[in-house]
Design a protein around this motif. Structure first.
Motif, PDB file in Angstrom:
ATOM      1  N   GLU A   1      -6.930  12.102  -2.107  1.00  0.00           N
ATOM      2  CA  GLU A   1      -6.984  10.822  -2.814  1.00  0.00           C
ATOM      3  C   GLU A   1      -6.324   9.711  -1.997  1.00  0.00           C
ATOM      4  OE1 GLU A   1      -6.222   8.711  -7.116  1.00  0.00           O
ATOM      5  OE2 GLU A   1      -5.887  10.857  -6.937  1.00  0.00           O
ATOM      6  N   LEU A   2      -5.237  10.023  -1.301  1.00  0.00           N
ATOM      7  CA  LEU A   2      -4.619   9.022  -0.423  1.00  0.00           C
ATOM      8  C   LEU A   2      -5.614   8.556   0.635  1.00  0.00           C
ATOM      9  CD1 LEU A   2      -1.025  10.394   0.329  1.00  0.00           C
ATOM     10  CD2 LEU A   2      -1.596   8.259  -0.825  1.00  0.00           C
ATOM     11  N   ALA A   3      -6.316   9.503   1.251  1.00  0.00           N
ATOM     12  CA  ALA A   3      -7.292   9.148   2.287  1.00  0.00           C
ATOM     13  C   ALA A   3      -8.383   8.259   1.716  1.00  0.00           C
ATOM     14  CB  ALA A   3      -7.890  10.406   2.912  1.00  0.00           C
ATOM     15  N   MET A   4      -8.836   8.578   0.509  1.00  0.00           N
ATOM     16  CA  MET A   4      -9.874   7.766  -0.119  1.00  0.00           C
ATOM     17  C   MET A   4      -9.361   6.349  -0.405  1.00  0.00           C
ATOM     18  SD  MET A   4     -11.881   8.433  -3.689  1.00  0.00           S
ATOM     19  CE  MET A   4     -10.459   7.946  -4.666  1.00  0.00           C
ATOM     20  N   ARG A   5      -8.162   6.253  -0.952  1.00  0.00           N
ATOM     21  CA  ARG A   5      -7.614   4.941  -1.315  1.00  0.00           C
ATOM     22  C   ARG A   5      -7.175   4.116  -0.107  1.00  0.00           C
ATOM     23  NH1 ARG A   5      -6.318   4.064  -6.810  1.00  0.00           N
ATOM     24  NH2 ARG A   5      -6.753   5.887  -8.083  1.00  0.00           N
ATOM     25  N   LEU A   6      -6.656   4.810   0.914  1.00  0.00           N
ATOM     26  CA  LEU A   6      -6.168   4.102   2.101  1.00  0.00           C
ATOM     27  C   LEU A   6      -7.259   3.929   3.150  1.00  0.00           C
ATOM     28  CD1 LEU A   6      -2.663   5.805   2.411  1.00  0.00           C
ATOM     29  CD2 LEU A   6      -3.176   3.512   1.528  1.00  0.00           C
ATOM     30  N   GLY A   7      -8.380   4.633   2.958  1.00  0.00           N
ATOM     31  CA  GLY A   7      -9.530   4.454   3.832  1.00  0.00           C
ATOM     32  C   GLY A   7      -9.484   5.213   5.138  1.00  0.00           C
ATOM     33  N   ASN A   8      -8.515   6.144   5.270  1.00  0.00           N
ATOM     34  CA  ASN A   8      -8.368   6.804   6.558  1.00  0.00           C
ATOM     35  C   ASN A   8      -7.459   8.014   6.389  1.00  0.00           C
ATOM     36  OD1 ASN A   8      -6.964   7.290   9.151  1.00  0.00           O
ATOM     37  ND2 ASN A   8      -8.101   5.492   9.868  1.00  0.00           N
ATOM     38  N   ILE A   9      -7.875   9.169   6.908  1.00  0.00           N
ATOM     39  CA  ILE A   9      -7.077  10.388   6.783  1.00  0.00           C
ATOM     40  C   ILE A   9      -5.777  10.291   7.586  1.00  0.00           C
ATOM     41  CG2 ILE A   9      -8.233  11.649   8.646  1.00  0.00           C
ATOM     42  CD1 ILE A   9      -7.057  13.244   5.392  1.00  0.00           C
ATOM     43  N   GLU A  10      -5.813   9.606   8.737  1.00  0.00           N
ATOM     44  CA  GLU A  10      -4.597   9.477   9.542  1.00  0.00           C
ATOM     45  C   GLU A  10      -3.538   8.655   8.809  1.00  0.00           C
ATOM     46  OE1 GLU A  10      -2.894   7.900  13.834  1.00  0.00           O
ATOM     47  OE2 GLU A  10      -5.007   7.582  13.372  1.00  0.00           O
ATOM     48  N   ILE A  11      -3.957   7.571   8.175  1.00  0.00           N
ATOM     49  CA  ILE A  11      -3.013   6.749   7.415  1.00  0.00           C
ATOM     50  C   ILE A  11      -2.453   7.558   6.247  1.00  0.00           C
ATOM     51  CG2 ILE A  11      -2.730   4.661   6.009  1.00  0.00           C
ATOM     52  CD1 ILE A  11      -4.964   3.395   7.736  1.00  0.00           C
ATOM     53  N   ALA A  12      -3.319   8.337   5.591  1.00  0.00           N
ATOM     54  CA  ALA A  12      -2.868   9.175   4.477  1.00  0.00           C
ATOM     55  C   ALA A  12      -1.817  10.178   4.951  1.00  0.00           C
ATOM     56  CB  ALA A  12      -4.056   9.900   3.853  1.00  0.00           C
ATOM     57  N   ALA A  13      -2.059  10.805   6.087  1.00  0.00           N
ATOM     58  CA  ALA A  13      -1.112  11.784   6.627  1.00  0.00           C
ATOM     59  C   ALA A  13       0.207  11.115   6.999  1.00  0.00           C
ATOM     60  CB  ALA A  13      -1.715  12.490   7.834  1.00  0.00           C
ATOM     61  N   LYS A  14       0.138   9.927   7.604  1.00  0.00           N
ATOM     62  CA  LYS A  14       1.369   9.204   7.981  1.00  0.00           C
ATOM     63  C   LYS A  14       2.138   8.768   6.730  1.00  0.00           C
ATOM     64  CE  LYS A  14       0.491   9.142  12.430  1.00  0.00           C
ATOM     65  NZ  LYS A  14       1.143  10.021  13.354  1.00  0.00           N
ATOM     66  N   ALA A  15       1.409   8.347   5.691  1.00  0.00           N
ATOM     67  CA  ALA A  15       2.068   7.944   4.440  1.00  0.00           C
ATOM     68  C   ALA A  15       2.771   9.137   3.802  1.00  0.00           C
ATOM     69  CB  ALA A  15       1.052   7.343   3.475  1.00  0.00           C
ATOM     70  N   LEU A  16       2.108  10.296   3.801  1.00  0.00           N
ATOM     71  CA  LEU A  16       2.733  11.495   3.240  1.00  0.00           C
ATOM     72  C   LEU A  16       3.950  11.907   4.066  1.00  0.00           C
ATOM     73  CD1 LEU A  16       2.698  13.677   1.080  1.00  0.00           C
ATOM     74  CD2 LEU A  16       1.147  14.986   2.545  1.00  0.00           C
ATOM     75  N   ALA A  17       3.824  11.867   5.375  1.00  0.00           N
ATOM     76  CA  ALA A  17       4.952  12.221   6.250  1.00  0.00           C
ATOM     77  C   ALA A  17       6.131  11.269   6.031  1.00  0.00           C
ATOM     78  CB  ALA A  17       4.516  12.206   7.714  1.00  0.00           C
ATOM     79  N   LEU A  18       5.842   9.980   5.903  1.00  0.00           N
ATOM     80  CA  LEU A  18       6.913   9.009   5.660  1.00  0.00           C
ATOM     81  C   LEU A  18       7.560   9.260   4.299  1.00  0.00           C
ATOM     82  CD1 LEU A  18       8.630   6.597   6.411  1.00  0.00           C
ATOM     83  CD2 LEU A  18       6.764   5.101   5.596  1.00  0.00           C
ATOM     84  N   SER A  19       6.762   9.553   3.286  1.00  0.00           N
ATOM     85  CA  SER A  19       7.354   9.822   1.963  1.00  0.00           C
ATOM     86  C   SER A  19       8.272  11.033   2.026  1.00  0.00           C
ATOM     87  CB  SER A  19       6.263  10.015   0.907  1.00  0.00           C
ATOM     88  OG  SER A  19       5.633  11.262   1.042  1.00  0.00           O
ATOM     89  N   GLN A  20       7.900  12.039   2.801  1.00  0.00           N
ATOM     90  CA  GLN A  20       8.746  13.228   2.951  1.00  0.00           C
ATOM     91  C   GLN A  20      10.027  12.905   3.724  1.00  0.00           C
ATOM     92  OE1 GLN A  20       5.774  15.762   4.681  1.00  0.00           O
ATOM     93  NE2 GLN A  20       5.068  16.501   2.686  1.00  0.00           N
ATOM     94  N   ALA A  21       9.906  12.052   4.741  1.00  0.00           N
ATOM     95  CA  ALA A  21      11.099  11.643   5.496  1.00  0.00           C
ATOM     96  C   ALA A  21      12.054  10.859   4.598  1.00  0.00           C
ATOM     97  CB  ALA A  21      10.697  10.803   6.710  1.00  0.00           C
ATOM     98  N   ILE A  22      11.507   9.966   3.801  1.00  0.00           N
ATOM     99  CA  ILE A  22      12.340   9.177   2.891  1.00  0.00           C
ATOM    100  C   ILE A  22      13.039  10.095   1.895  1.00  0.00           C
ATOM    101  CG2 ILE A  22      12.294   7.473   1.016  1.00  0.00           C
ATOM    102  CD1 ILE A  22       9.992   6.090   2.613  1.00  0.00           C
TER     103      ILE A  22
ATOM    104  N   ARG B   1       0.834  -1.213   0.000  1.00  0.00           N
ATOM    105  CA  ARG B   1       0.000   0.000   0.000  1.00  0.00           C
ATOM    106  C   ARG B   1       0.866   1.260   0.000  1.00  0.00           C
ATOM    107  NH1 ARG B   1      -3.444  -3.212   3.082  1.00  0.00           N
ATOM    108  NH2 ARG B   1      -2.541  -2.556   5.063  1.00  0.00           N
ATOM    109  N   PHE B   2       1.978   1.207   0.737  1.00  0.00           N
ATOM    110  CA  PHE B   2       2.835   2.386   0.776  1.00  0.00           C
ATOM    111  C   PHE B   2       3.508   2.626  -0.573  1.00  0.00           C
ATOM    112  CE2 PHE B   2       6.707   4.797   1.503  1.00  0.00           C
ATOM    113  CZ  PHE B   2       6.143   5.958   2.010  1.00  0.00           C
ATOM    114  N   VAL B   3       3.921   1.583  -1.258  1.00  0.00           N
ATOM    115  CA  VAL B   3       4.528   1.760  -2.583  1.00  0.00           C
ATOM    116  C   VAL B   3       3.525   2.420  -3.523  1.00  0.00           C
ATOM    117  CG1 VAL B   3       5.375   0.532  -4.634  1.00  0.00           C
ATOM    118  CG2 VAL B   3       6.262  -0.055  -2.372  1.00  0.00           C
ATOM    119  N   TYR B   4       2.275   1.953  -3.491  1.00  0.00           N
ATOM    120  CA  TYR B   4       1.247   2.600  -4.306  1.00  0.00           C
ATOM    121  C   TYR B   4       1.042   4.048  -3.862  1.00  0.00           C
ATOM    122  CZ  TYR B   4      -0.048  -1.646  -6.791  1.00  0.00           C
ATOM    123  OH  TYR B   4      -0.033  -2.741  -7.596  1.00  0.00           O
ATOM    124  N   SER B   5       1.136   4.298  -2.564  1.00  0.00           N
ATOM    125  CA  SER B   5       1.015   5.665  -2.059  1.00  0.00           C
ATOM    126  C   SER B   5       2.145   6.544  -2.592  1.00  0.00           C
ATOM    127  CB  SER B   5       1.028   5.680  -0.527  1.00  0.00           C
ATOM    128  OG  SER B   5      -0.099   5.008  -0.009  1.00  0.00           O
TER     129      SER B   5
END
Length: 146
Positions: free
Chosen positions: A54-75, A33-37
């Motif tokens: 769109e991340l929130a819609m696809r991942l089903g949760n705004i918190e997961i979307a925010a964490k995925a975006l934060a992780l992508s920025q950290a990477i 899921r993160f690779v797709y994110s």
């Protein structure tokens, strides 16, 4: 004769590995899921659009979307060069995506040794903890999926 040169067998194994990119299905669901994110975030970056809705819609949760975006920025902040991603529909992964998926799988199993080994020589050791923390935050959010 140099003792620092890899053996012919090791070189051939490296070439074989590079010639056969891994598939997303080789990794766990959080990593996939993160690779797709990542791919979706890259697409939105090129279009200069906010990926969170769109991340929130696809991942089903705004918190997961925010964490995925934060992780992508950290990477992005610790990766030695621009991260290469495949097209959104592609099952084959770039080597960057495969490395990132391996990090997530290792963290999902709380295996810090495997996590560090996945980025040894790629990321400075003093930056690895930032990725570890970001991946654990994403995994925690995934565990509390509504």
């Amino acid at each position: 004769m140099s003792h620092n040169r890899p053996s012919c067998a090791a070189s051939n194994a490296t070439i074989e590995r590079l010639a056969n990119p891994p598939k997303i299905e080789m990794f766990g669901p959080v990593a996939a899921r993160f690779v797709y994110s990542l791919r979706l975030i890259a697409l939105h970056d090129r279009a200069r659009r906010d990926p969170v809705p769109e991340l929130a819609m696809r991942l089903g949760n705004i918190e997961i979307a925010a964490k995925a975006l934060a992780l992508s920025q950290a990477i992005t902040s610790v990766w030695p060069e621009n991260i290469q991603v495949s097209r959104f529909c592609c099952q084959l992964m770039t080597h960057d995506e495969a490395t990132i998926a391996a990090l997530i799988d290792a963290a999902a199993h709380r295996d810090s040794t495997r996590f560090e080994a996945a980025v040894a020589g790629l990321i400075r050791p003093d930056r690895i903890h930032r990725l570890w923390d970001g991946v654990l935050a994403l995994i925690e959010a995934e565990m509390h999926r509504a």
